[in-house]
Design an enzyme around this catalytic site. Structure first.
Site, PDB file in Angstrom:
ATOM      1  N   GLU A 297      -6.765   4.294  -0.679  1.00 44.60           N
ATOM      2  CA  GLU A 297      -8.109   3.713  -0.768  1.00 44.60           C
ATOM      3  C   GLU A 297      -8.596   3.037   0.509  1.00 44.60           C
ATOM      4  O   GLU A 297      -9.196   1.967   0.442  1.00 44.60           O
ATOM      5  CB  GLU A 297      -8.134   2.723  -1.937  1.00 44.60           C
ATOM      6  CG  GLU A 297      -7.252   1.450  -1.756  1.00 44.60           C
ATOM      7  CD  GLU A 297      -5.820   1.592  -2.229  1.00 44.60           C
ATOM      8  OE1 GLU A 297      -5.280   2.720  -2.218  1.00 44.60           O
ATOM      9  OE2 GLU A 297      -5.228   0.561  -2.595  1.00 44.60           O
ATOM     10  N   HIS A 321     -10.143   7.195  -8.969  1.00 48.46           N
ATOM     11  CA  HIS A 321      -9.157   6.132  -8.757  1.00 48.46           C
ATOM     12  C   HIS A 321      -9.353   5.444  -7.398  1.00 48.46           C
ATOM     13  O   HIS A 321      -9.482   4.219  -7.328  1.00 48.46           O
ATOM     14  CB  HIS A 321      -7.749   6.723  -8.872  1.00 48.46           C
ATOM     15  CG  HIS A 321      -6.642   5.733  -8.646  1.00 48.46           C
ATOM     16  ND1 HIS A 321      -5.995   5.083  -9.691  1.00 48.46           N
ATOM     17  CD2 HIS A 321      -6.078   5.257  -7.507  1.00 48.46           C
ATOM     18  CE1 HIS A 321      -5.083   4.266  -9.191  1.00 48.46           C
ATOM     19  NE2 HIS A 321      -5.110   4.349  -7.857  1.00 48.46           N
ATOM     20  N   GLU A 322      -9.404   6.235  -6.351  1.00 53.78           N
ATOM     21  CA  GLU A 322      -9.528   5.622  -5.017  1.00 53.78           C
ATOM     22  C   GLU A 322     -10.874   4.922  -4.855  1.00 53.78           C
ATOM     23  O   GLU A 322     -10.964   3.866  -4.228  1.00 53.78           O
ATOM     24  CB  GLU A 322      -9.303   6.654  -3.909  1.00 53.78           C
ATOM     25  CG  GLU A 322      -7.975   7.426  -3.987  1.00 53.78           C
ATOM     26  CD  GLU A 322      -6.735   6.572  -4.203  1.00 53.78           C
ATOM     27  OE1 GLU A 322      -6.747   5.385  -3.838  1.00 53.78           O
ATOM     28  OE2 GLU A 322      -5.745   7.104  -4.761  1.00 53.78           O
ATOM     29  N   HIS A 325     -10.804   1.500  -6.413  1.00 53.94           N
ATOM     30  CA  HIS A 325     -10.163   0.498  -5.560  1.00 53.94           C
ATOM     31  C   HIS A 325     -11.181  -0.243  -4.682  1.00 53.94           C
ATOM     32  O   HIS A 325     -10.866  -1.320  -4.166  1.00 53.94           O
ATOM     33  CB  HIS A 325      -9.120   1.147  -4.643  1.00 53.94           C
ATOM     34  CG  HIS A 325      -7.736   1.252  -5.216  1.00 53.94           C
ATOM     35  ND1 HIS A 325      -7.052   0.163  -5.714  1.00 53.94           N
ATOM     36  CD2 HIS A 325      -6.894   2.305  -5.356  1.00 53.94           C
ATOM     37  CE1 HIS A 325      -5.837   0.551  -6.121  1.00 53.94           C
ATOM     38  NE2 HIS A 325      -5.726   1.849  -5.919  1.00 53.94           N
ATOM     39  N   GLU A 344      -3.339  -1.968  -8.942  1.00 53.37           N
ATOM     40  CA  GLU A 344      -3.235  -0.628  -9.519  1.00 53.37           C
ATOM     41  C   GLU A 344      -3.567  -0.555 -11.012  1.00 53.37           C
ATOM     42  O   GLU A 344      -4.200   0.403 -11.457  1.00 53.37           O
ATOM     43  CB  GLU A 344      -1.848  -0.036  -9.241  1.00 53.37           C
ATOM     44  CG  GLU A 344      -1.546   0.149  -7.749  1.00 53.37           C
ATOM     45  CD  GLU A 344      -2.511   1.081  -7.014  1.00 53.37           C
ATOM     46  OE1 GLU A 344      -3.235   1.853  -7.673  1.00 53.37           O
ATOM     47  OE2 GLU A 344      -2.552   1.023  -5.764  1.00 53.37           O
ATOM     48  N   ASP A 399       7.721  -0.855  -1.833  1.00 53.21           N
ATOM     49  CA  ASP A 399       7.599   0.497  -2.373  1.00 53.21           C
ATOM     50  C   ASP A 399       8.286   0.640  -3.730  1.00 53.21           C
ATOM     51  O   ASP A 399       7.898   1.462  -4.554  1.00 53.21           O
ATOM     52  CB  ASP A 399       8.295   1.457  -1.396  1.00 53.21           C
ATOM     53  CG  ASP A 399       7.361   2.549  -0.935  1.00 53.21           C
ATOM     54  OD1 ASP A 399       6.181   2.229  -0.743  1.00 53.21           O
ATOM     55  OD2 ASP A 399       7.823   3.693  -0.776  1.00 53.21           O
ATOM     56  N   TYR A 407       0.868   0.504 -12.552  1.00 52.62           N
ATOM     57  CA  TYR A 407      -0.259   1.391 -12.825  1.00 52.62           C
ATOM     58  C   TYR A 407      -0.595   1.452 -14.320  1.00 52.62           C
ATOM     59  O   TYR A 407      -1.711   1.131 -14.732  1.00 52.62           O
ATOM     60  CB  TYR A 407       0.062   2.826 -12.356  1.00 52.62           C
ATOM     61  CG  TYR A 407       0.016   3.001 -10.860  1.00 52.62           C
ATOM     62  CD1 TYR A 407       1.091   2.624 -10.065  1.00 52.62           C
ATOM     63  CD2 TYR A 407      -1.095   3.544 -10.241  1.00 52.62           C
ATOM     64  CE1 TYR A 407       1.065   2.795  -8.690  1.00 52.62           C
ATOM     65  CE2 TYR A 407      -1.129   3.728  -8.851  1.00 52.62           C
ATOM     66  CZ  TYR A 407      -0.053   3.348  -8.087  1.00 52.62           C
ATOM     67  OH  TYR A 407      -0.094   3.509  -6.733  1.00 52.62           O
TER      68      TYR A 407
END
Ligand code: BES
Ligand code: ZN
Length: 625
Positions: A297, A321-322, A325, A344, A399, A407
Site C-alpha cells: 500500500e 485491499h491496498e 490501506h 491489516e 514478518d 488479517y
C-alpha cells in the site's frame, strides 16, 4: 474494562500487601524510565528527537547495484537532546554534516540480529527549533529492501528494473531513518536514473520519461518509514480515471489497465463508506513477477504483483485491499508491529465492504468464506500466543506477525462488532475513528479505550484481543455459491464423473472463488485417476489463473501427478510471490521425492526471488545447511 482488577478479599495482612504494591510500583517506574520509551524494532528514541522531513538525493547505479547520495533529515528535538539515533542496516556511511555542511560526530552501533545498526549522530549544542543533519551514504547490493533485476528477469526483457519493499523494517537497508511506524515524516526526493528508465515513488509522480533521467518527488502528507518506496524501470503510464492510473512495462500496460477497470468505482465506494481520500492520486504499478507480495500500500502508488492479472477481474479484491490501506494503515497507523492487526484486520474488513458495495453481498461472502476456512486451517499450525490479536514480536522478525491472525481474525473481530451494534452505528463510528486519528499512530490499547468510550458493546473483547484461537461469537458466513461448489466436490468424490459435475453445477458460470473452494474441498487428497479425470474436464494444469494454479499444484504435489510437474516447475520459477511459494515448497519438502524436486527447482529459482521470499524458502528447505 481493561484495568487490572484489584484483589478484594485477600487473606494477607494489609501492611504486607501495601509493601508489595509499593515495591511493584517502584519497579514499574524504574522500568518505565529506563526502557519505557524503547521501541520493539527500532533504535530510535523519537520522544527525544524525531524526524519531521526527509530529503533524499540518490543516484541509481544498476551496474554497482547501489543507491548512493544523501539523506537530509529535518529534526524536531527536545532542548537537551545531544544525539539523534537512527536505524541502518548494511549502509555505507561516508560522512555526516549539519545543514550548512559542517561535519558532525557520528557512530555506528554494534550489529544486532534482525535490527541492523544504530547510527548515532551528535547534535550541535544549544536550542534550535529545527536542526538538519545530512548523511552521505550508499546502500549495498545486498540491501534486503531492494531487488535489482537484470533485463532477463523483467517481463519485457529489455531493460533492468529496481523496486523496494520497506515494510516492515527494511527501509533502514536503503535509507537511514527512524524506522518505526510510530514516527511520521514528510519527504521529498531527487532520483537520478539511466535516461531510458522512469522512476516512481510513494509520492507525486511523473507520468512520462524525460531526457535527463532526473526525477523529483514530493510527499506532503506525513508518513511512516515503512511506506517509503521507489521503483525504476521501463515503465509506461495509462490513465484509469481522473485521479487514478496504472504503471507497467509496455507489454503489460493494456492488460493491466483493463483488469483495473473498476478502480475508480472502488475509490468512490471507499469514500462513501469512510470519508474522503486524502492522498490526491491513486495509482497502481505492476512490478515484475518476483515481487514477493500480492500488493503493498505505498501511498499514492500501490505496488502490485502481475499474478492478479487473470484476464477476468476476478482477483481485484487485492486492489480493494491496498486502496483500503489509504485509510487503515496509511492514515491511522499501527504504532508498533505488535499492533499489526490495526493495519491489516481493519483493511481486510474495509476491503470486504468495498467488494460488497461493488459486486454485491453474495460475491463478497464467497471471499469471506475462503478467508474463514483459511483462518481456521492456519490457526491449527500456530503457537497459542501467536493467535492473540495483540502480538508479541519483541526480539523476533516482525514478518512473523504476517499470519492470518492479524488479517483474518482481525477482520472477524470487526465484523462481530458490526453485527453487534448494527451497520449504521458501526460505520459512523469507523468514519469518525479515521477522521479523529488521521496521520496518527495507534496502539491496540488506545483503540480499545476509544471503542469503550464511543461504542457500547456488551461482548468479551479480551477473548479476541488477548486470548488464543477464535472465540465462539465469531460471525457465521453464509454462501450458497460456495456450498454448491463443496457439494460438487463431494459428489465427484462419491463417483460422479467430471462432465456430469460440469453440467449439473453449471461450472461454466463459476468464478475463481468457486474453483478455489472446490479444489480446497479435497482435503484428504486425490488419486491419480481422479486428478486425470478432473484435468481432462476442467484443464486445471493449463489454467492461467494464479490462485487456481496454486491450489491445483498442491494436489499435483500430493499425488506426484506427472502431467502437472512441468507446470509446477514453471510456476515456481516464473513468479516470486511468497504466498504461493511457501505452501508449495512446504508440501514438496514433506516427502523425500518431493524434497529432491524442491531442491532442484529452488537452485534455479532462488537467484530470481526477492530477499523476503528467499529468507522464507531458505528456512523451509534448510538451504545451505
Ligand atoms: N501491507 C501488506 C504487505 C506486507 C505486510 C508487507 C507486512 C510486509 C510486511 C499488504 O497490504 C498486504 O496485506 N498484502 C497481501 C494482499 C492482501 C489482499 C491480503 C499480500 O501481499 O498477500
Ligand atoms: Zn494489507
Amino acid at each position: 474494562m481493561l484495568n487490572v482488577s484489584q484483589p478484594t478479599d485477600s487473606k494477607m495482612p494489609k501492611s504486607f500487601l501495601s509493601h508489595l504494591y509499593g515495591m511493584i510500583a517502584v519497579l514499574f517506574l524504574m522500568a518505565m524510565t529506563s526502557f519505557g520509551q524503547e521501541l520493539p524494532h527500532s533504535f530510535a528514541r523519537p520522544d527525544r528527537v524525531a524526524i519531521k522531513h526527509l530529503h533524499l538525493d540518490l543516484k541509481v547505479d544498476f551496474e554497482a547495484k547501489k543507491l548512493s547520495g544523501s539523506a537530509e533529515l529535518s529534526l524536531d528535538r527536545k532542548t537537551d537532546a545531544t544525539h539523534v539515533v537512527l536505524d541502518t542496516s548494511g549502509l555505507d556511511i561516508a560522512d555526516v554534516t549539519d545543514g550548512k555542511g559542517a561535519k558532525l560526530k557520528w557512530e555506528l552501533g554494534k550489529e544486532v540480529a534482525k535490527l541492523g545498526q544504530s547510527l548515532s549522530i551528535g547534535l550541535p549544542a544549544g536550542k534550535s527549533v529545527e536542526t538538519k543533519v545530512k548523511i552521505m551514504y550508499s546502500s549495498r547490493p545486498s540491501a534486503e529492501a531492494v531487488q535489482w533485476l537484470s533485463p532477463s528477469q523483467t517481463t519485457d526483457k529489455k531493460q533492468p528494473f529496481l523496486f523496494t519493499q520497506s515494510q516492515a523494517i527494511l527501509a533502514r537497508t536503503w535509507v537511514p531513518c527512524q524506522d518505526t511506524p510510530a514516527v511520521r515524516m514528510t519527504y521529498s526526493a531527487k532520483i537520478q536514473v539511466p535516461s531510458n528508465l522512469l522512476a516512481v515513488m510513494s509520492a507525486s509522480n511523473p507520468q512520462a520519461k524525460n531526457d535527463s533521467g532526473v526525477y523529483e518527488f514530493e510527499m506532503k502528507q506525513p508518513i511512516p518509514s515503512y511506506l517509503l518506496a521507489l521503483a525504476v524501470g521501463d515503465l509506461q503510464f495509462k490513465a484509469l480515471g481522473p485521479r487514478s492510473g496504472v504503471y507497467a512495462e509496455p507489454s503489460v500496460l493494456k492488460k493491466a489497465a483493463w483488469e483495473l477497470g473498476d478502480t475508480e468505482r472502488m475509490i468512490e465506494a471507499a469514500e462513501t463508506l469512510y470519508g474522503v481520500y486524502q492522498w490526491d492520486r491513486y495509482d497502481v504499478i505492476f512490478l515484475p513477477s518476483s515481487f514477493p507480495f500480492g500488493g503493498m500500500e505505498n501511498p499514492r502508488l500501490t505496488f502490485a504483483t502481475p499474478t492478479i492479472l487473470a484476464g477476468d477481474r476476478s482477483l481485484v479484491a487485492l486492489i480493494a485491499h491496498e486502496l483500503a490501506h489509504s485509510w487503515s494503515g496509511n492514515l491511522v497507523t499501527n504504532a508498533t508491529w505488535n499492533d499489526f492487526w490495526l493495519n491489516e484486520g481493519f483493511t481486510v474488513y474495509f476491503e470486504q465492504r468495498i467488494m460488497e458495495a461493488i459486486y454485491g453481498r453474495p460475491y463478497s461472502e464467497m471471499l469471506a468464506k475462503l478467508t474463514l476456512d483459511g483462518l481456521l486451517e492456519e490457526i491449527k499450525g500456530l503457537k497459542a500466543r501467536d493467535t492473540w490479536l495483540k502480538l508479541d514480536l519483541a526480539g523476533r522478525n516482525p514478518d512473523d506477525g504476517m499470519t492470518a491472525i492479524a488479517y483474518d481474525k482481525g477482520y472477524f473481530f470487526l465484523r462481530m462488532l458490526e453485527e453487534e451494534v448494527g451497520r449504521e452505528k458501526w460505520d459512523s463510528f469507523l468514519k469518525t475513528y479515521f477522521q479523529k486519528f488521521a496521520f496518527k499512530s495507534m496502539t491496540t490499547e488506545s483503540f480499545l479505550t476509544y471503542l469503550d468510550e464511543n461504542l457500547k458493546v456488551d461482548v468479551d473483547l479480551k477473548a479476541w484481543v488477548y486470548s488464543s484461537g477464535l472465540p465462539e461469537n465469531c460471525p457465521v458466513v453464509e454462501t450458497r455459491e460456495l456450498a454448491n461448489a463443496a457439494k460438487a466436490a463431494a459428489e465427484f468424490l462419491s463417483g460422479k464423473n467430471a462432465s456430469a459435475i460440469c453440467v449439473q453445477f453449471k461450472t461454466k458460470d463459476w468464478t475463481t472463488h468457486h474453483w478455489n473452494h472446490f479444489l480446497r474441498s479435497f482435503r484428504d487428497g486425490l488419486t491419480t485417476e481422479q486428478m486425470t479425470e478432473l484435468d481432462r474436464e476442467f484443464k486445471f494444469t493449463q489454467s492461467g489463473n494464479s490462485e487456481i494454479t496454486h491450489d491445483w499444484m498442491l494436489h499435483v504435489i500430493g499425488t506426484m501427478y506427472e502431467p502437472g510437474m512441468k507446470k509446477l516447475d514453471s510456476f515456481l520459477t516464473g513468479q516470486g510471490r511468497r504466498k504461493f511459494l511457501q505452501p508449495l515448497y512446504q508440501k514438496l519438502s514433506q516427502s523425500d521425492a518431493g524434497k529432491v524436486i524442491a531442491d532442484q527447482i529452488y537452485a534455479k529459482a532462488r537467484p530470481g526471488y526477492h530477499a523476503v521470499s528467499r529468507q522464507t524458502i531458505d528456512e523451509i528447505l534448510k538451504y545451505g545447511k
